[in-house]
Design an enzyme around this catalytic site. Structure first.
Site, PDB file in Angstrom:
ATOM      1  N   GLU A 272       0.845  -1.198   0.000  1.00 59.88           N
ATOM      2  CA  GLU A 272       0.000   0.000   0.000  1.00 59.88           C
ATOM      3  C   GLU A 272       0.873   1.237   0.000  1.00 59.88           C
ATOM      4  OE1 GLU A 272      -2.742   0.552   3.206  1.00 59.88           O
ATOM      5  OE2 GLU A 272      -3.535  -1.486   3.094  1.00 59.88           O
ATOM      6  N   GLU A 326     -13.576   5.179   0.138  1.00 58.15           N
ATOM      7  CA  GLU A 326     -14.371   4.232   0.912  1.00 58.15           C
ATOM      8  C   GLU A 326     -15.104   5.010   2.004  1.00 58.15           C
ATOM      9  OE1 GLU A 326     -12.363   0.167   1.381  1.00 58.15           O
ATOM     10  OE2 GLU A 326     -10.661   1.494   1.017  1.00 58.15           O
ATOM     11  N   LYS A 329     -15.337   3.906   5.897  1.00 58.26           N
ATOM     12  CA  LYS A 329     -14.158   3.666   6.726  1.00 58.26           C
ATOM     13  C   LYS A 329     -14.194   4.567   7.951  1.00 58.26           C
ATOM     14  CE  LYS A 329     -10.152   2.511   5.308  1.00 58.26           C
ATOM     15  NZ  LYS A 329      -8.787   2.440   4.711  1.00 58.26           N
ATOM     16  N   GLU A 335      -9.039   9.224   5.649  1.00 53.85           N
ATOM     17  CA  GLU A 335      -9.133   7.772   5.479  1.00 53.85           C
ATOM     18  C   GLU A 335     -10.167   7.393   4.420  1.00 53.85           C
ATOM     19  OE1 GLU A 335      -7.485   5.161   6.789  1.00 53.85           O
ATOM     20  OE2 GLU A 335      -6.075   6.532   7.747  1.00 53.85           O
TER      21      GLU A 335
END
Length: 427
Positions: A272, A326, A329, A335
């Site tokens: 990542e 997302e 999250k 995030e």
């Protein structure tokens, strides 16, 4: 006849320079084929994602060659059949106790999650994510038995690698990179893990994020160092090497830690890395401009094949984070804001990853009855102001982010010119 022969001979000294020019032009043309060293993470902690088939179609229109999955949904795996994109399958942290205690449970998982055909290709299985820092402290001791049972369950002569993803926090030291060393307190779990990876030829998967390094040191010169922008460089007195990017420094710190343990044969793979395009007021540097500079700079760096100062001549396999934002999250606003693409199947910002200079795909066709329609894309978030960048950094970013279409048009014209030159020389 003699005059023509002499003319041809007189032109021959020009042939070599023109040939070299042609090769250089070819070397710099953006590749239309998938690039095995560039991957992306496909997270699904969201309630508005397009159907897997639409995502597979989107990624096929890029030069991304690998996709990492956190949860291995057979419908997602099958969506990538025929795309030429290989998959890194993921087993959850919660699977580790069952895998560790039961070889049959590991074998059942492998049998049910590996595709029955050779497409899509599976390049690896990641068992757990940042397990050594999980809330359940018992998982660390069960990790290697779980890895071993999954590995033993693979088909005979399989080339699939089995590993686990680690946080950069496994390092006790990383600055300068040559000082890279693992935390002694993790030795009981790390030593068996490294021995397993070496024995099976599997990589050490790690999550380096220059963005978080900048959060700890939010100065303009650190920002330029993190975004692949012009900077003075940072010398490493321990190795005599000089670093011009935080990404290279972080990767080489991991390499130094592995070397210090005697595991020079264990490859480093970046599982990542990314940069948020939006964040809260307390999250310095989370902006569209910085995300674009980081991702496009990293892609250019990987394509250059220059490698890192400690590992020159080969780009480290790198999975970008992530396909989409997302929205479910937990945690800070950033995030939820790492997506390179919107749910409308267009780029969040130019990355240089699209083939033929496109900005993405048109909205996906209406799904079949069994698949619910995709929700509309989330509203555009307010971008947090970005700290100042060193003089000249913005100009460098615009050069790096020139569209692939513009580049391909320019180089195509030059290639035609070179080819006509070669033909004239041979007449």
């Amino acid at each position: 006849m003699a005059g023509a022969a002499m003319a041809r001979r007189s032109r021959r000294p020009l042939l070599l320079p023109l040939l070299l020019l042609g090769f250089l032009l070819l070397a710099h043309v953006p590749s239309a084929a998938p690039q095995s060293f560039i991957g992306i993470n496909y997270g699904d902690v969201a309630d508005n994602l397009p159907p897997p088939a639409s995502t597979a179609r989107l990624l096929k229109s890029t030069t991304i060659g690998k996709v990492r999955l956190y949860r291995t949904d057979p419908a997602v795996v099958s969506a990538f059949a025929g795309t030429g994109i290989s998959l890194l399958l993921g087993a959850a942290n919660g699977d580790i106790p069952n895998f560790a205690s039961s070889p049959s449970a590991a074998a059942a998982w492998v049998a049910s999650h590996l595709p029955s055909t050779s497409s899509p290709a599976i390049n690896g299985i990641s068992v757990g994510n940042e397990v050594l820092f999980a809330d359940d402290a018992t998982l660390a001791a069960q990790l290697v038995p779980a890895l071993q049972n999954v590995y033993d369950a693979l088909p005979p002569n399989s080339s699939i690698k089995v590993s686990t993803v680690n946080a950069m926090d496994v390092l006790a030291s990383s600055d300068p990179p040559s000082s890279g060393a693992f935390k002694p307190a993790l030795a009981a779990a790390l030593d068996p893990l490294l021995a397993f990876l070496s024995k099976t030829g599997s990589p050490f998967l790690v999550n380096p994020y220059p963005y978080f390094a900048y959060q700890d040191d939010p100065r303009p010169d650190t920002l330029a160092f993190c975004l692949f922008q012009p900077n003075a460089g940072r010398p490493d007195a321990g190795s005599g090497l000089t670093y011009t990017s935080m990404f290279d420094a972080q990767v080489d710190a991991v390499r130094a830690a592995l070397d210090a343990k005697g595991y020079k044969d264990v490859e480093v793979v970046v599982a990542e890395t990314g940069w948020p395009h939006s964040g809260g007021a307390d999250e310095a540097g989370a902006s569209v401009e910085n995300a674009r500079a980081f991702v496009s700079g990293l892609v250019s760096h990987l394509r250059s094949m220059v490698g890192t100062p400690r590992m020159p001549g080969k780009s480290v396999d790198t999975y970008l984070f992530a396909v989409y934002d997302e929205d479910l999250k937990p945690g800070k606003a950033s995030e939820k804001s790492f997506g390179l693409f919107q749910t409308t199947l267009t780029e969040t910002y130019p990355t240089g990853l699209m083939r033929n200079g496109t900005a993405g795909l048109a909205p996906a066709p209406a799904p079949t009855q069994k698949v619910p329609p995709a929700s509309p894309p989330p509203a555009t978030q307010q971008v947090t102001p970005t700290p100042p960048v060193q003089p000249g950094a913005a100009a460098a970013s615009s050069r790096h982010n020139r569209s692939a279409a513009e580049s391909s048009r320019t180089f195509s014209a030059l290639h035609l010119f070179a080819c006509f030159g070669f033909m004239a020389l041979l007449v």
